[in-house]
Design a protein around this motif. Structure first.
Motif, PDB file in Angstrom:
ATOM      1  N   GLU A   1       0.827  -1.203   0.000  1.00 32.03           N
ATOM      2  CA  GLU A   1       0.000   0.000   0.000  1.00 32.03           C
ATOM      3  C   GLU A   1       0.863   1.256   0.000  1.00 32.03           C
ATOM      4  O   GLU A   1       0.532   2.260  -0.640  1.00 32.03           O
ATOM      5  CB  GLU A   1      -0.927  -0.014   1.228  1.00 32.03           C
ATOM      6  N   PHE A   2       1.971   1.194   0.734  1.00 32.09           N
ATOM      7  CA  PHE A   2       2.884   2.338   0.783  1.00 32.09           C
ATOM      8  C   PHE A   2       3.418   2.661  -0.610  1.00 32.09           C
ATOM      9  O   PHE A   2       3.484   3.833  -1.006  1.00 32.09           O
ATOM     10  CB  PHE A   2       4.046   2.042   1.736  1.00 32.09           C
ATOM     11  N   ASN A   3       3.798   1.631  -1.363  1.00 35.41           N
ATOM     12  CA  ASN A   3       4.325   1.842  -2.708  1.00 35.41           C
ATOM     13  C   ASN A   3       3.283   2.450  -3.637  1.00 35.41           C
ATOM     14  O   ASN A   3       3.603   3.288  -4.486  1.00 35.41           O
ATOM     15  CB  ASN A   3       4.843   0.522  -3.282  1.00 35.41           C
TER      16      ASN A   3
ATOM     17  N   ARG B   1       2.935   6.107  -2.553  1.00 33.67           N
ATOM     18  CA  ARG B   1       4.137   6.834  -2.937  1.00 33.67           C
ATOM     19  C   ARG B   1       4.135   7.165  -4.419  1.00 33.67           C
ATOM     20  O   ARG B   1       4.391   8.313  -4.808  1.00 33.67           O
ATOM     21  CB  ARG B   1       5.380   6.009  -2.600  1.00 33.67           C
ATOM     22  N   LYS B   2       3.852   6.183  -5.263  1.00 29.15           N
ATOM     23  CA  LYS B   2       3.893   6.408  -6.705  1.00 29.15           C
ATOM     24  C   LYS B   2       2.846   7.435  -7.136  1.00 29.15           C
ATOM     25  O   LYS B   2       3.122   8.320  -7.958  1.00 29.15           O
ATOM     26  CB  LYS B   2       3.671   5.093  -7.453  1.00 29.15           C
ATOM     27  N   GLU B   3       1.647   7.334  -6.572  1.00 25.34           N
ATOM     28  CA  GLU B   3       0.585   8.271  -6.924  1.00 25.34           C
ATOM     29  C   GLU B   3       0.958   9.702  -6.523  1.00 25.34           C
ATOM     30  O   GLU B   3       0.823  10.639  -7.310  1.00 25.34           O
ATOM     31  CB  GLU B   3      -0.714   7.859  -6.238  1.00 25.34           C
ATOM     32  N   ARG B   4       1.437   9.856  -5.294  1.00 22.50           N
ATOM     33  CA  ARG B   4       1.757  11.197  -4.798  1.00 22.50           C
ATOM     34  C   ARG B   4       2.989  11.774  -5.475  1.00 22.50           C
ATOM     35  O   ARG B   4       3.021  12.954  -5.838  1.00 22.50           O
ATOM     36  CB  ARG B   4       1.925  11.169  -3.281  1.00 22.50           C
TER      37      ARG B   4
ATOM     38  N   SER C   1       4.054  11.149  -8.420  1.00 22.26           N
ATOM     39  CA  SER C   1       3.713  11.498  -9.805  1.00 22.26           C
ATOM     40  C   SER C   1       3.135  12.904  -9.880  1.00 22.26           C
ATOM     41  O   SER C   1       3.480  13.691 -10.780  1.00 22.26           O
ATOM     42  CB  SER C   1       2.717  10.483 -10.379  1.00 22.26           C
ATOM     43  N   LYS C   2       2.251  13.235  -8.934  1.00 26.92           N
ATOM     44  CA  LYS C   2       1.641  14.570  -8.908  1.00 26.92           C
ATOM     45  C   LYS C   2       2.681  15.642  -8.583  1.00 26.92           C
ATOM     46  O   LYS C   2       2.679  16.728  -9.175  1.00 26.92           O
ATOM     47  CB  LYS C   2       0.515  14.602  -7.871  1.00 26.92           C
ATOM     48  N   VAL C   3       3.551  15.344  -7.624  1.00 24.35           N
ATOM     49  CA  VAL C   3       4.589  16.299  -7.228  1.00 24.35           C
ATOM     50  C   VAL C   3       5.553  16.547  -8.382  1.00 24.35           C
ATOM     51  O   VAL C   3       5.900  17.701  -8.697  1.00 24.35           O
ATOM     52  CB  VAL C   3       5.356  15.787  -5.992  1.00 24.35           C
ATOM     53  N   ILE C   4       5.976  15.477  -9.037  1.00 23.47           N
ATOM     54  CA  ILE C   4       6.932  15.600 -10.140  1.00 23.47           C
ATOM     55  C   ILE C   4       6.323  16.345 -11.328  1.00 23.47           C
ATOM     56  O   ILE C   4       6.997  17.115 -12.005  1.00 23.47           O
ATOM     57  CB  ILE C   4       7.437  14.199 -10.546  1.00 23.47           C
ATOM     58  N   ALA C   5       5.020  16.143 -11.560  1.00 19.03           N
ATOM     59  CA  ALA C   5       4.344  16.881 -12.637  1.00 19.03           C
ATOM     60  C   ALA C   5       4.429  18.390 -12.391  1.00 19.03           C
ATOM     61  O   ALA C   5       4.649  19.176 -13.325  1.00 19.03           O
ATOM     62  CB  ALA C   5       2.889  16.442 -12.737  1.00 19.03           C
ATOM     63  N   LYS C   6       4.293  18.795 -11.131  1.00 11.85           N
ATOM     64  CA  LYS C   6       4.405  20.226 -10.810  1.00 11.85           C
ATOM     65  C   LYS C   6       5.843  20.717 -10.950  1.00 11.85           C
ATOM     66  O   LYS C   6       6.090  21.840 -11.415  1.00 11.85           O
ATOM     67  CB  LYS C   6       3.888  20.488  -9.400  1.00 11.85           C
ATOM     68  N   LEU C   7       6.801  19.886 -10.545  1.00 14.53           N
ATOM     69  CA  LEU C   7       8.202  20.274 -10.694  1.00 14.53           C
ATOM     70  C   LEU C   7       8.577  20.431 -12.170  1.00 14.53           C
ATOM     71  O   LEU C   7       9.386  21.290 -12.526  1.00 14.53           O
ATOM     72  CB  LEU C   7       9.108  19.236 -10.022  1.00 14.53           C
ATOM     73  N   LYS C   8       7.971  19.625 -13.030  1.00 13.76           N
ATOM     74  CA  LYS C   8       8.212  19.766 -14.466  1.00 13.76           C
ATOM     75  C   LYS C   8       7.639  21.083 -14.979  1.00 13.76           C
ATOM     76  O   LYS C   8       8.258  21.754 -15.826  1.00 13.76           O
ATOM     77  CB  LYS C   8       7.597  18.590 -15.217  1.00 13.76           C
ATOM     78  N   ASP C   9       6.456  21.476 -14.488  1.00 15.42           N
ATOM     79  CA  ASP C   9       5.883  22.775 -14.861  1.00 15.42           C
ATOM     80  C   ASP C   9       6.797  23.915 -14.415  1.00 15.42           C
ATOM     81  O   ASP C   9       6.997  24.894 -15.148  1.00 15.42           O
ATOM     82  CB  ASP C   9       4.503  22.947 -14.227  1.00 15.42           C
ATOM     83  N   ILE C  10       7.347  23.789 -13.203  1.00 12.65           N
ATOM     84  CA  ILE C  10       8.265  24.815 -12.696  1.00 12.65           C
ATOM     85  C   ILE C  10       9.505  24.889 -13.591  1.00 12.65           C
ATOM     86  O   ILE C  10       9.968  25.978 -13.953  1.00 12.65           O
ATOM     87  CB  ILE C  10       8.668  24.506 -11.240  1.00 12.65           C
TER      88      ILE C  10
ATOM     89  N   VAL D   1       2.303  22.279  -2.994  1.00 16.11           N
ATOM     90  CA  VAL D   1       2.721  20.871  -3.002  1.00 16.11           C
ATOM     91  C   VAL D   1       1.493  19.966  -2.906  1.00 16.11           C
ATOM     92  O   VAL D   1       0.724  20.078  -1.946  1.00 16.11           O
ATOM     93  CB  VAL D   1       3.670  20.576  -1.832  1.00 16.11           C
ATOM     94  N   PRO D   2       1.289  19.068  -3.877  1.00 15.18           N
ATOM     95  CA  PRO D   2       0.156  18.140  -3.807  1.00 15.18           C
ATOM     96  C   PRO D   2       0.224  17.261  -2.557  1.00 15.18           C
ATOM     97  O   PRO D   2       1.301  16.823  -2.156  1.00 15.18           O
ATOM     98  CB  PRO D   2       0.316  17.283  -5.077  1.00 15.18           C
ATOM     99  N   TYR D   3      -0.924  17.035  -1.935  1.00 16.47           N
ATOM    100  CA  TYR D   3      -1.095  16.146  -0.779  1.00 16.47           C
ATOM    101  C   TYR D   3      -0.470  16.697   0.510  1.00 16.47           C
ATOM    102  O   TYR D   3      -0.545  16.038   1.550  1.00 16.47           O
ATOM    103  CB  TYR D   3      -0.518  14.749  -1.056  1.00 16.47           C
ATOM    104  N   ALA D   4       0.149  17.853   0.473  1.00 12.43           N
ATOM    105  CA  ALA D   4       0.749  18.403   1.693  1.00 12.43           C
ATOM    106  C   ALA D   4      -0.353  18.755   2.685  1.00 12.43           C
ATOM    107  O   ALA D   4      -1.395  19.299   2.312  1.00 12.43           O
ATOM    108  CB  ALA D   4       1.585  19.632   1.373  1.00 12.43           C
ATOM    109  N   GLN D   5      -0.119  18.433   3.941  1.00 12.16           N
ATOM    110  CA  GLN D   5      -1.151  18.598   4.964  1.00 12.16           C
ATOM    111  C   GLN D   5      -1.343  20.060   5.379  1.00 12.16           C
ATOM    112  O   GLN D   5      -2.468  20.496   5.631  1.00 12.16           O
ATOM    113  CB  GLN D   5      -0.791  17.764   6.203  1.00 12.16           C
ATOM    114  N   GLY D   6      -0.264  20.807   5.466  1.00 11.95           N
ATOM    115  CA  GLY D   6      -0.337  22.164   6.005  1.00 11.95           C
ATOM    116  C   GLY D   6      -0.208  23.261   4.973  1.00 11.95           C
ATOM    117  O   GLY D   6       0.186  24.384   5.306  1.00 11.95           O
ATOM    118  N   GLY D   7      -0.521  22.970   3.711  1.00  7.29           N
ATOM    119  CA  GLY D   7      -0.417  23.984   2.672  1.00  7.29           C
ATOM    120  C   GLY D   7       1.006  24.365   2.338  1.00  7.29           C
ATOM    121  O   GLY D   7       1.279  25.498   1.886  1.00  7.29           O
TER     122      GLY D   7
END
Length: 258
Positions: A72-74, A77-80, A82-91, A174-180
């Protein structure tokens, strides 16, 4: 011994311990069933059967959880990631466009977003030409070659990178970040063999993205040193010490899903 080797050794020991625990539980269960059937009064047996049944369910659940937790962790991890890296690519795409126009990288997200809103690429065309010039040495007209650059027009940066999508306005989040939490981004000019090179870096710690995951699995994730994993404690793109706009993720995150 390397960190990776220690983790592999630890995983092997944990699996061996799990197998031993299962064997011991099975042997104890068989022994207790034999003792109950052989020595205890008939009226106590139903109560003990219920107790051992509940205990077996509990132990079975714990064993299942210990096996299923890494799986479940894997997935998480992969889902989250992927979203984070997509934003880093936009940056990265935005920063590269900023550098093309301004000769350096943006120092913060406000400058970068403003540039995307208002910035434009200049479209040029280069063509060879020639003209005649009088040569004072030879006292004759000589042909001189030159290159003429024509400006054909302008293209908005936003249209070039994001089309009609306005996701760039939130690319610092940051996607999925708890505290914004937001990505940490810096830019600089470094000296590389006498050449002043603009650089930038954007990053976020894995702990922020995987804040709700088991501590032992998160610690193992932060210790990764492999070409097939996002190494280290951070997910990042660019570098403040090298002239690079690469990310620290493996190629699997660059493959487009069907």
């Amino acid at each position: 011994m390397s960190v990776t080797a220690k983790l592999i050794q630890k995983d092997n020991i944990s699996m061996l311990n799990l197998i031993l625990i299962v064997l011991v539980i099975c042997l104890l269960t068989l022994g207790l069933v034999f003792l109950i059937d052989r020595f205890l009064p008939q009226k106590i047996k139903p109560v003990l059967i219920i107790v051992f049944g509940l205990l077996s369910i509990f132990l079975g659940y714990k064993i299942y959880q210990s096996i299923n937790a890494p799986i479940e962790f894997n997935k998480v991890r992969k889902e989250r990631f992927s979203k984070v890296i997509a934003k880093l690519k936009d940056i990265r795409d935005s920063q590269e466009a900023y550098k093309t126009v301004n000769g350096k990288f943006a120092k913060d997200f406000n400058s970068l977003i403003k540039f995307i809103d208002t910035g434009s690429y200049t479209i040029t065309q280069q063509r060879d030409s020639s003209f005649m010039r009088f040569d004072k040495v030879y006292q004759i007209e000589l042909q001189k070659d030159t290159v003429i650059i024509d400006t054909l027009g302008f293209v908005k940066v936003k249209d070039s990178i994001f089309k009609t999508d306005d996701r760039y306005k939130k690319m610092m989040e940051v996607p999925y970040a708890q505290g914004g939490e937001k990505f940490e981004m810096k830019s600089d000019i470094i000296d590389k063999q006498g050449y002043k090179a603009p650089v930038f870096e954007a990053k976020i710690k894995k702990n922020v993205v995987l804040y709700d995951q088991p501590a032992d699995l998160l610690a193992r994730e932060n210790a990764h040193q492999s070409v097939e994993e996002v190494n280290g404690t951070e997910i990042k793109v660019g570098s403040l010490t090298d002239v690079s706009t690469n990310g620290n993720w493996p190629p699997i995150y660059d493959r487009k899903s069907n």
